[in-house]
Write a protein that holds these residues in place. Structure first.
Motif, short mmCIF file in Angstrom:
data_model
loop_
_atom_site.label_atom_id
_atom_site.label_comp_id
_atom_site.label_asym_id
_atom_site.label_seq_id
_atom_site.Cartn_x
_atom_site.Cartn_y
_atom_site.Cartn_z
N UNK A 129 14.78 17.38 31.00
CA UNK A 129 14.00 17.26 32.24
C UNK A 129 14.17 15.86 32.81
N UNK A 130 14.53 15.79 34.09
CA UNK A 130 14.74 14.52 34.77
C UNK A 130 13.42 14.04 35.37
N UNK A 131 13.08 12.78 35.10
CA UNK A 131 11.86 12.18 35.64
C UNK A 131 12.17 10.78 36.16
N UNK A 132 11.26 10.23 36.91
CA UNK A 132 11.48 8.89 37.44
C UNK A 132 11.41 7.83 36.34
N UNK A 133 10.57 8.09 35.33
CA UNK A 133 10.42 7.13 34.23
C UNK A 133 10.00 7.89 32.98
N UNK A 134 9.75 7.15 31.91
CA UNK A 134 9.34 7.80 30.66
C UNK A 134 7.90 7.42 30.29
N UNK A 135 7.10 7.09 31.28
CA UNK A 135 5.73 6.66 31.03
C UNK A 135 4.86 7.83 30.57
N UNK A 136 3.62 7.52 30.23
CA UNK A 136 2.71 8.49 29.62
C UNK A 136 2.55 9.80 30.43
N UNK A 137 2.35 9.72 31.75
CA UNK A 137 2.16 10.97 32.50
C UNK A 137 3.37 11.91 32.39
N UNK B 110 17.57 3.90 38.84
CA UNK B 110 17.73 4.57 37.54
C UNK B 110 16.74 5.72 37.43
N UNK B 111 16.97 6.56 36.44
CA UNK B 111 16.09 7.69 36.17
C UNK B 111 15.98 7.86 34.66
N UNK B 112 15.10 8.73 34.25
CA UNK B 112 14.93 9.04 32.83
C UNK B 112 15.16 10.53 32.62
N UNK B 113 15.74 10.86 31.47
CA UNK B 113 15.89 12.27 31.12
C UNK B 113 15.24 12.49 29.76
N UNK B 114 14.20 13.32 29.73
CA UNK B 114 13.62 13.75 28.46
C UNK B 114 14.54 14.83 27.89
N UNK C 20 14.47 10.33 24.61
CA UNK C 20 14.71 10.07 26.04
C UNK C 20 16.07 9.40 26.23
N UNK C 21 16.61 9.57 27.44
CA UNK C 21 17.86 8.90 27.79
C UNK C 21 17.73 8.29 29.19
N UNK C 22 17.93 6.97 29.33
CA UNK C 22 17.95 6.37 30.67
C UNK C 22 19.29 6.66 31.34
N UNK C 23 19.26 6.91 32.63
CA UNK C 23 20.49 7.19 33.38
C UNK C 23 20.52 6.30 34.61
N UNK C 24 21.59 5.51 34.75
CA UNK C 24 21.77 4.70 35.96
C UNK C 24 22.31 5.59 37.08
N UNK C 25 21.73 5.46 38.26
CA UNK C 25 22.17 6.23 39.42
C UNK C 25 23.24 5.42 40.16
N UNK C 26 24.46 5.91 40.12
CA UNK C 26 25.60 5.18 40.67
C UNK C 26 26.43 6.13 41.54
#
Length: 369
Positions: free
Chosen positions: A234-242, A217-221, A185-191
């Motif tokens: 794939x861009x997601x709001x977070x990297x949690x289980x769902x 911020x967002x997460x990219x798998x 995963x990669x965290x991405x700051x929204x700026x």
């Protein structure tokens, strides 16, 4: 770094004793001789520097010269009649030793200007050009202004076993019925830019204001099949289980008729069968999870995951300077990048294998009979 230890012979000690008794001797020669004598007597670098009022970086240079060239070459100056443009081995050795040491206080790293200034200040040479320094550094494959992040592993039995397991998978030939996927995963700051950018024009580079606005911020798998050059971002709001469960299901649906999908990832707590069961229920969750053969990288060994290489490509080519203004913008950019890179089918050439690992980390695998 361990201090350099020397022991002077009786002959060398006598020569230094005679030298310091002479009336007219170059002060630089005397100081080099006293550096050697002081270290021979067991004095530390700081004490010697304070006693002789010299730069501490001169001390390891002088000691190394003594070990390599002996007393006479170390303490005496080379002939100075019109200093030649080609520097001798001792000069080069001094410059290399200087650059391999810490830069002066107040500086984070060496630059050509700083090396030039320090060489003259410390009287390693009378004068030297930056181009000559560059040639000497190239001869010794030195780039002191560059550095890499490196996590030094603790070579436990678990670390070695997991590393060997991952590397033996990388050494396999391509098998379409058992594709190898690497995931991270990669965290991405929204700026977003506070002011509109000025685009480039002939003779002018693009300009943007240093001010910006944070937008969360967002997460990219990120997943990649290295031997085919197939990328899943794939861009997601977070990297949690769902979100992890949905991403794994997306990968599973991309492969039909395969025997097993070999999945390499780290041991994050969400990277488990539990995430699939919580999202899809026990029966379907287990079915999806069993489509994968999971192999975990060791702790603190992200460098073993080829997904890191894919993340680097994505960061440079898609994210650029990192200013992405919104979640929807990031998702659109990522979707376009996926299409482009998958058309090119850029495979990853992985060369680090088990043999190199055993040489690098100095361990052996004892085969059981």
């Amino acid at each position: 770094m361990a201090p350099i230890e020397i022991k002077l012979s009786k002959k060398d000690l006598n020569e230094i004793k005679e030298l310091t008794r002479k009336g007219r001797v170059d002060v630089r020669v005397v100081k080099r001789a006293l550096i050697l004598k002081s270290r021979h007597l067991g004095m530390g670098t700081d004490d010697i520097a304070q006693l002789l009022d010299i730069d501490p970086s001169l001390i390891p240079i002088t000691l190394n010269n003594y070990l390599e060239f002996g007393l006479k070459t170390t303490i005496e100056d080379a002939p100075r009649t019109g200093r030649p443009l080609v520097f001798d081995d001792r000069d080069k050795s001094n410059i290399v030793a200087l650059v391999c040491a810490e830069p002066p206080k107040g500086y984070a790293r060496w630059t050509l200007d700083l090396i030039q200034e320090t060489c003259v200040k410390n009287k390693l040479v009378d004068t030297i050009s930056k181009s000559t320094i560059q040639v000497i550094l190239q001869e010794h494959e030195l780039q002191p202004w560059r550095e890499k992040m490196w996590c030094i592993p603790e070579l436990t039995e678990e670390y070695i076993n997991r590393m060997e397991d991952v590397l033996q998978i990388y050494e396999r030939s391509y098998n379409s019925s058992r594709p190898v996927i690497c995931l991270d995963e990669k965290p991405v700051a929204l700026i977003s830019n506070k002011h509109e950018m000025i685009p480039c024009s002939p003779g002018q580079v693009a300009k943007k204001d240093y001010e910006y606005t944070r937008g969360g911020s967002a997460n990219v798998f990120c997943a990649v099949e290295p031997l085919r050059g197939k990328y899943f971002n794939k861009v997601t709001m977070d990297r949690k289980r769902p979100e992890f469960a949905k991403f794994l299901n997306d990968i599973k649906n991309s492969y039909t008729g395969v025997e097993k999908i070999i999945l390499i990832m780290d041991n994050l707590n969400t990277h488990s069968e539990k995430s699939l069961i919580e999202q899809y229920g026990e029966e379907k969750g287990r079915v999806i999870w069993n489509c994968f053969e999971v192999h975990h990288t060791p702790k603190h060994a992200s460098w073993l995951n080829q997904a890191e290489i894919a993340i680097g490509m994505y960061s440079r080519q898609c994210l650029g300077d990192g200013r992405v203004e919104s979640f929807s913008n990031l998702r659109e950019m990522t979707r376009d990048w996926n299409k482009s890179v998958n058309k090119k089918k850029t495979i990853i050439q992985w060369e680090f294998n088990r043999k190199k690992a055993r040489e690098k980390f100095s361990y052996e695998i004892v085969s059981s009979r």
